[in-house]
Design an enzyme around this catalytic site. Structure first.
Site, PDB file in Angstrom:
ATOM      1  N   PRO A  16      54.542 124.136  57.761  1.00  0.00           N
ATOM      2  CG  PRO A  16      53.338 123.815  59.708  1.00  0.00           C
ATOM      3  CD  PRO A  16      53.963 124.886  58.876  1.00  0.00           C
ATOM      4  N   GLY A  72      50.596 122.424  53.448  1.00  0.00           N
ATOM      5  CA  GLY A  72      49.261 122.979  53.289  1.00  0.00           C
ATOM      6  C   GLY A  72      49.073 124.380  53.811  1.00  0.00           C
ATOM      7  CB  THR A  73      51.066 126.646  55.876  1.00  0.00           C
ATOM      8  OG1 THR A  73      52.351 126.295  55.359  1.00  0.00           O
ATOM      9  CG2 THR A  73      50.782 125.818  57.112  1.00  0.00           C
ATOM     10  CD  GLU A  90      35.032 105.285  70.906  1.00  0.00           C
ATOM     11  OE1 GLU A  90      35.331 106.435  71.292  1.00  0.00           O
ATOM     12  OE2 GLU A  90      35.846 104.572  70.280  1.00  0.00           O
ATOM     13  CG  ASP A 130      42.812 104.689  72.602  1.00  0.00           C
ATOM     14  OD1 ASP A 130      42.755 105.663  71.835  1.00  0.00           O
ATOM     15  OD2 ASP A 130      41.822 104.002  72.919  1.00  0.00           O
TER      16      ASP A 130
END
Length: 652
Positions: free
Chosen positions: A231, A233-234, A454, A528
């Protein structure tokens, strides 16, 4: 000892050439004229003065164009002629005058008649000479040389001085950056935290080049290519830079997009030139970053194109990978985060023999990465790296580097002398959701809707068994969101059906709370609903978790179905999938509403506390909602779960 800076070698100062050219351009008109040497006269002067006084000794016709006139010595001091021959370049030997003639025959006839009219019995000596005039040659050569100089100067500027740059006629040459043998790199394997297995495999590649006889004596073949997959940024590019620092062999690095430009055939030409240079400096390493730019799978989608530059570049790359023999000392490294789009011919053994997968780091590896990136920071004693590693599941090495940098910026903005633990937590929240926007003005009614939304997420997830641990709830606007709920996902590799359903219910808690309290939902649950819909379709059509559809998966790991215009199933199956997804979401929504109605008092209390404090942490949640079966944090070393589940936020 004189320590004045010396000009770099190989770059001489050529400004004196410009002055020489300028001098010739200014002086050239003066050289093309015989200034002071002789004076040009007309036919009347020749006939009325020179012939009338019989002062001409001889005439020399040059190239049938100009007649040079020489006076007799006795007339040099004559007042009529002396003023014409007082120039700086005048000479007694002559010629003193010259006249331009039309044609030789006409000049001879006119001269003969003029002598007869003047009564000159002695014929004037007339000679004819052909001369190569230096001035005439210069009049042709100097302008030509000037234009050649200007052309070379422009080419030199376009070509970057002939050293590197982007030469006008070198667009087919490779633009790979070369790190020569013996050059010390700033990045080594000590700068790479975690990734122990991947680092061991890459270090073995370095050992291949340093000690090839240890492997070839047993008949082994050194791998030709190594593909780094993972992925974003690894640490794929960082791993390649570390190889350049450790290998101590010539290292050619370039991006896959640099092969293809506007000129047809440039990509293939650059591939040939790159491998030619690498073979000349063997043993060496070639690194191609983002190889998916040229290594995409060849298929029917390109069949209607007359000439695809990317495909011709890929064909040349495949040819070059097969072109050099075994154990030649050239190894190709490549990196990509899209292995599904790469051509199968590129990945087969014999070309890229090894595939090294770089996964997202687990908790212990994240702690090591934090230790690497906090080296340049001035830390406070209250910074706990283990806590930071626990609270950052699903983060890549690049994400952790960003958090460390953001923490330092936040501490500097607050005029602190050290970076504290709270700065890291604020940086983590900013990276996940965005910066706090307390100045954003919302109406009291909207603020109440956000608080109950929330609170609905928090109460539903608190009483659902398989939902991740709730860490904090906030109604302070951040980024595009008006509120957010932070969760701490467990590091697990597989997800069961009950865990999926509980996650659906927790995600629908905000909308359910709005409908219970205000008797109507709002548009704030958009994020959501998007998440829930995608997750439900994944459960039904990919994971086979629906009882009616059965254990059937339409997931395509090869990516071939992306090229199809239609779906890989019939219309009847599509209708059935849509029906099952709708039933799954509605049943989860009804279950969530029932759960919130049972704990309506807790929902009201938490919403009022949010309106009062704006941020509610875990301690306050336990006081209101009671103790929850806490999950062990960071005990395993499994693959991190999807970081998309880390935050549920109210989207305006």
């Amino acid at each position: 000892m004189d320590e004045s800076p010396k000009p770099p070698k190989g770059r001489s100062n050529i400004s004196w050439i410009y002055w020489v050219v300028l001098f010739f351009l200014i002086a050239f008109p003066f050289f093309t004229k015989n200034v002071g040497a002789s004076k040009e006269i007309g036919w009347s002067k020749l006939e009325d003065t020179l012939l009338a006084k019989n002062a001409i000794e001889r005439i020399i016709v040059i190239n049938k164009e100009v007649a040079q006139i020489y006076l007799k010595k006795s007339f040099l001091d004559d007042p009529d002629f002396k003023e014409d021959n007082d120039g700086l370049l005048s000479s007694n030997s002559g010629p003193q005058y010259y006249i331009t003639i039309g044609s030789v025959e006409s000049f001879e006839n006119k001269l003969q008649r003029a002598q007869e009219n003047a009564g000159i019995s002695e014929k004037i000596d007339v000679r004819y000479e052909n001369r190569t005039n230096l001035i005439t040659i210069l009049s042709w050569l100097l302008p030509l040389a000037f234009f050649i100089f200007i052309w070379m100067f422009l080419l030199r500027r376009i070509g970057g001085g002939g050293k590197g740059g982007n030469p006008l006629f070198n667009f087919g040459k490779s633009t790979a950056k070369l790190t020569e043998k013996g050059t010390k790199s700033k990045v080594t394997f000590n700068d790479i935290a975690g990734l122990k297995e991947a680092k061991a495999e890459v270090m073995e590649v370095v050992d291949f080049l340093k000690n090839p006889e240890d492997y070839t004596r047993l008949g082994a073949k050194i791998p030709k290519g190594v593909m780094l997959v993972g992925p974003p940024g690894t640490g794929k590019t960082l791993m390649a830079k570390a190889v350049a620092g450790e290998a101590q062999v010539p290292f050619f690095s370039m991006s896959g997009s640099e092969f293809v430009e506007m000129f047809v055939g440039v990509g293939a030409s650059r591939v040939r030139d790159l491998f030619k240079k690498a073979k000349a400096k063997a043993p060496s390493i070639i690194f191609i970053d983002e190889i998916d730019a040229v290594g995409r799978s060849r298929g029917k989608i390109n069949a209607f194109q007359a000439n695809d530059e990317r495909e011709s570049t890929l064909n040349q790359l495949l040819t070059e990978l097969d072109g050099f023999g075994d154990n030649t000392g050239v190894i190709v490294l490549a990196a990509t985060n899209r292995p599904d789009v790469l051509d199968k011919a590129l990945l087969r053994p014999g070309r890229f023999d090894r595939h090294i997968y770089l996964e997202l780091p687990n908790q212990s590896e994240r702690a090591e990465i934090f230790k690497v990136h906090i080296r340049p920071l001035k830390l406070s004693k209250n910074v706990d790296i283990e806590v930071l590693a626990k609270l950052s599941p699903g983060f890549s090495g690049a994400d952790i580097a960003n958090i460390c940098n953001e923490a330092a910026l936040i501490a500097a903005r607050n005029k602190k002398n050290e970076v504290e633990q709270e700065d890291f937590m604020a940086a983590r929240d900013r990276v996940i959701v965005g910066m706090e926007r307390k100045s954003k003005i919302i109406s009291p009614k909207e603020k109440e809707i956000v608080a109950y939304h929330e609170a609905g997420h928090a109460v539903a997830s608190w009483h659902l068994k398989h939902v991740d641990s709730l860490v904090k709830v906030s109604i302070i606007p951040r980024g595009k969101s008006l509120g957010a709920a932070w969760y701490l996902p467990e590091e697990r590799q597989i997800v069961t059906k009950s865990q999926f359903i509980d996650q659906l219910c927790a995600s629908l808690g905000g909308r359910a709370a709005e409908e219970i309290i205000f008797k109507e939902p709002s548009s704030g649950a958009l994020d959501d609903l998007e998440k829930v819909t995608k997750q439900a379709y994944t459960m039904v059509s990919y994971y086979g978790l629906d009882d009616e559809i059965g254990p059937i998966s339409f997931y395509d790991s090869t990516g071939d179905n992306e090229r199809l215009l239609g779906k890989p199933y019939s219309e009847d199956m599509a209708k059935q999938i849509d029906h099952e997804v709708r039933d799954l979401i509605i049943s989860a929504y009804e279950r969530t509403k029932k759960l919130l109605l049972q704990h309506k008092e807790e929902l009201n209390n938490l919403a009022q506390l949010l309106l009062k404090k704006e941020v509610v942490d875990k301690d306050d949640l336990e006081k209101l909602l009671g103790k929850r079966g806490e999950k062990l944090l960071g005990k395993g070393t499994e693959k991190p779960s999807n970081p998309n589940f880390l935050v549920n936020y109210f989207n305006d």
